[in-house]
Design a protein around this motif. Sequence first.
Motif, PDB file in Angstrom:
ATOM      1  N   LEU A  81       0.842  -1.197   0.000  1.00  0.00           N
ATOM      2  CA  LEU A  81       0.000   0.000   0.000  1.00  0.00           C
ATOM      3  C   LEU A  81       0.876   1.245   0.000  1.00  0.00           C
ATOM      4  CD1 LEU A  81      -2.198  -1.325   2.892  1.00  0.00           C
ATOM      5  CD2 LEU A  81      -2.959  -1.142   0.541  1.00  0.00           C
ATOM      6  N   ASP A  82       0.382   2.307  -0.605  1.00  0.00           N
ATOM      7  CA  ASP A  82       1.078   3.587  -0.503  1.00  0.00           C
ATOM      8  C   ASP A  82       0.933   4.119   0.913  1.00  0.00           C
ATOM      9  OD1 ASP A  82       2.111   3.963  -3.116  1.00  0.00           O
ATOM     10  OD2 ASP A  82       0.119   4.520  -3.830  1.00  0.00           O
ATOM     11  N   LEU A  83       2.023   4.630   1.448  1.00  0.00           N
ATOM     12  CA  LEU A  83       2.032   5.210   2.792  1.00  0.00           C
ATOM     13  C   LEU A  83       2.326   6.692   2.634  1.00  0.00           C
ATOM     14  CD1 LEU A  83       1.920   4.740   5.846  1.00  0.00           C
ATOM     15  CD2 LEU A  83       4.360   4.213   5.766  1.00  0.00           C
ATOM     16  N   PHE A  84       1.373   7.519   2.981  1.00  0.00           N
ATOM     17  CA  PHE A  84       1.501   8.951   2.724  1.00  0.00           C
ATOM     18  C   PHE A  84       2.330   9.683   3.763  1.00  0.00           C
ATOM     19  CE2 PHE A  84      -2.374   7.634   0.537  1.00  0.00           C
ATOM     20  CZ  PHE A  84      -2.030   8.001  -0.737  1.00  0.00           C
ATOM     21  N   ASP A  85       2.327   9.218   4.987  1.00  0.00           N
ATOM     22  CA  ASP A  85       3.108   9.898   6.015  1.00  0.00           C
ATOM     23  C   ASP A  85       3.349   8.950   7.178  1.00  0.00           C
ATOM     24  OD1 ASP A  85       4.542  11.949   7.171  1.00  0.00           O
ATOM     25  OD2 ASP A  85       2.806  13.171   7.690  1.00  0.00           O
ATOM     26  N   ALA A  86       4.379   9.247   7.934  1.00  0.00           N
ATOM     27  CA  ALA A  86       4.684   8.540   9.178  1.00  0.00           C
ATOM     28  C   ALA A  86       5.224   9.580  10.137  1.00  0.00           C
ATOM     29  CB  ALA A  86       5.718   7.447   8.933  1.00  0.00           C
ATOM     30  N   VAL A  87       4.924   9.443  11.412  1.00  0.00           N
ATOM     31  CA  VAL A  87       5.383  10.401  12.423  1.00  0.00           C
ATOM     32  C   VAL A  87       5.981   9.627  13.583  1.00  0.00           C
ATOM     33  CG1 VAL A  87       4.709  12.259  13.982  1.00  0.00           C
ATOM     34  CG2 VAL A  87       3.541  12.008  11.783  1.00  0.00           C
ATOM     35  N   ARG A  88       7.225   9.962  13.928  1.00  0.00           N
ATOM     36  CA  ARG A  88       7.844   9.371  15.114  1.00  0.00           C
ATOM     37  C   ARG A  88       7.317  10.159  16.316  1.00  0.00           C
ATOM     38  NH1 ARG A  88      12.720   6.475  15.413  1.00  0.00           N
ATOM     39  NH2 ARG A  88      13.120   7.216  13.303  1.00  0.00           N
ATOM     40  N   ILE A  89       6.656   9.495  17.221  1.00  0.00           N
ATOM     41  CA  ILE A  89       6.000  10.156  18.349  1.00  0.00           C
ATOM     42  C   ILE A  89       6.998  10.899  19.223  1.00  0.00           C
ATOM     43  CG2 ILE A  89       4.708   9.743  20.480  1.00  0.00           C
ATOM     44  CD1 ILE A  89       3.209   7.527  18.974  1.00  0.00           C
ATOM     45  N   ARG A  90       8.126  10.286  19.521  1.00  0.00           N
ATOM     46  CA  ARG A  90       9.099  10.887  20.444  1.00  0.00           C
ATOM     47  C   ARG A  90       9.661  12.199  19.931  1.00  0.00           C
ATOM     48  NH1 ARG A  90      14.551  10.433  20.586  1.00  0.00           N
ATOM     49  NH2 ARG A  90      14.502   8.709  19.121  1.00  0.00           N
ATOM     50  N   THR A  91      10.033  12.257  18.635  1.00  0.00           N
ATOM     51  CA  THR A  91      10.741  13.432  18.119  1.00  0.00           C
ATOM     52  C   THR A  91       9.916  14.306  17.181  1.00  0.00           C
ATOM     53  OG1 THR A  91      11.581  12.203  16.215  1.00  0.00           O
ATOM     54  CG2 THR A  91      12.933  12.200  18.221  1.00  0.00           C
ATOM     55  N   GLY A  92       8.833  13.761  16.667  1.00  0.00           N
ATOM     56  CA  GLY A  92       8.029  14.521  15.699  1.00  0.00           C
ATOM     57  C   GLY A  92       8.545  14.419  14.276  1.00  0.00           C
TER      58      GLY A  92
ATOM     59  N   ARG B  92       9.050  13.287  10.533  1.00  0.00           N
ATOM     60  CA  ARG B  92       8.010  12.853   9.603  1.00  0.00           C
ATOM     61  C   ARG B  92       8.611  12.195   8.371  1.00  0.00           C
ATOM     62  NH1 ARG B  92       3.002  15.795  11.088  1.00  0.00           N
ATOM     63  NH2 ARG B  92       2.069  14.593   9.399  1.00  0.00           N
ATOM     64  N   GLY B  93       7.764  11.437   7.674  1.00  0.00           N
ATOM     65  CA  GLY B  93       8.177  10.803   6.424  1.00  0.00           C
ATOM     66  C   GLY B  93       9.201   9.705   6.662  1.00  0.00           C
ATOM     67  N   GLU B  94      10.145   9.567   5.726  1.00  0.00           N
ATOM     68  CA  GLU B  94      11.135   8.508   5.829  1.00  0.00           C
ATOM     69  C   GLU B  94      12.044   8.667   7.047  1.00  0.00           C
ATOM     70  OE1 GLU B  94      13.312   7.535   2.303  1.00  0.00           O
ATOM     71  OE2 GLU B  94      11.495   7.386   1.085  1.00  0.00           O
ATOM     72  N   LEU B  95      12.185   9.892   7.540  1.00  0.00           N
ATOM     73  CA  LEU B  95      12.989  10.097   8.749  1.00  0.00           C
ATOM     74  C   LEU B  95      12.365   9.402   9.959  1.00  0.00           C
ATOM     75  CD1 LEU B  95      13.917  13.876   8.419  1.00  0.00           C
ATOM     76  CD2 LEU B  95      15.408  11.899   8.047  1.00  0.00           C
ATOM     77  N   ALA B  96      11.053   9.222   9.920  1.00  0.00           N
ATOM     78  CA  ALA B  96      10.356   8.577  11.036  1.00  0.00           C
ATOM     79  C   ALA B  96      10.481   7.054  11.003  1.00  0.00           C
ATOM     80  CB  ALA B  96       8.881   8.971  11.029  1.00  0.00           C
ATOM     81  N   LEU B  97      10.912   6.517   9.853  1.00  0.00           N
ATOM     82  CA  LEU B  97      11.016   5.072   9.762  1.00  0.00           C
ATOM     83  C   LEU B  97      12.225   4.594  10.524  1.00  0.00           C
ATOM     84  CD1 LEU B  97      10.145   4.462   6.014  1.00  0.00           C
ATOM     85  CD2 LEU B  97       8.630   4.422   7.981  1.00  0.00           C
TER      86      LEU B  97
END
Length: 112
Positions: free
Chosen positions: A94-105, A107-112
């Motif tokens: 599936l396409d993943l439009f966004d991701a957010v790391r809860i601890r640091t905020g 977003r995107g591939e940086l959150a992976l």
Amino acid sequence: MKFITAIIKPFKFTEVKDALSAAGVLGLTVSEVSGYGRQKGQSEVYRGAEYVSSMLPKLKLEMAVPDDLEGKVVEIVRQAANNQEIGDGKIFVLDLFDAVRIRTGERGELAL
């Protein structure tokens, strides 16, 4: 980014996990699930009585990966989970439009 879900037979998990780790997949969520596909369950004998179990035990693997890893991850899971039998599983991408790391905020591939 892509969100990949794979439904596999439980005894193939270690093989799949090790192959994904070697390929650089950093995170993985695993759930014990049950379901059926074309094979519609299986017959079993318990205390001399035969019964049909329509829900088979499987593992559901979920992972978020960068776009450039999608094809590699799909092929790794397909090869590692393949047992040349009905019920080996499915892979969904599936396409993943966004991701957010809860601890640091992040977003995107940086959150992976």
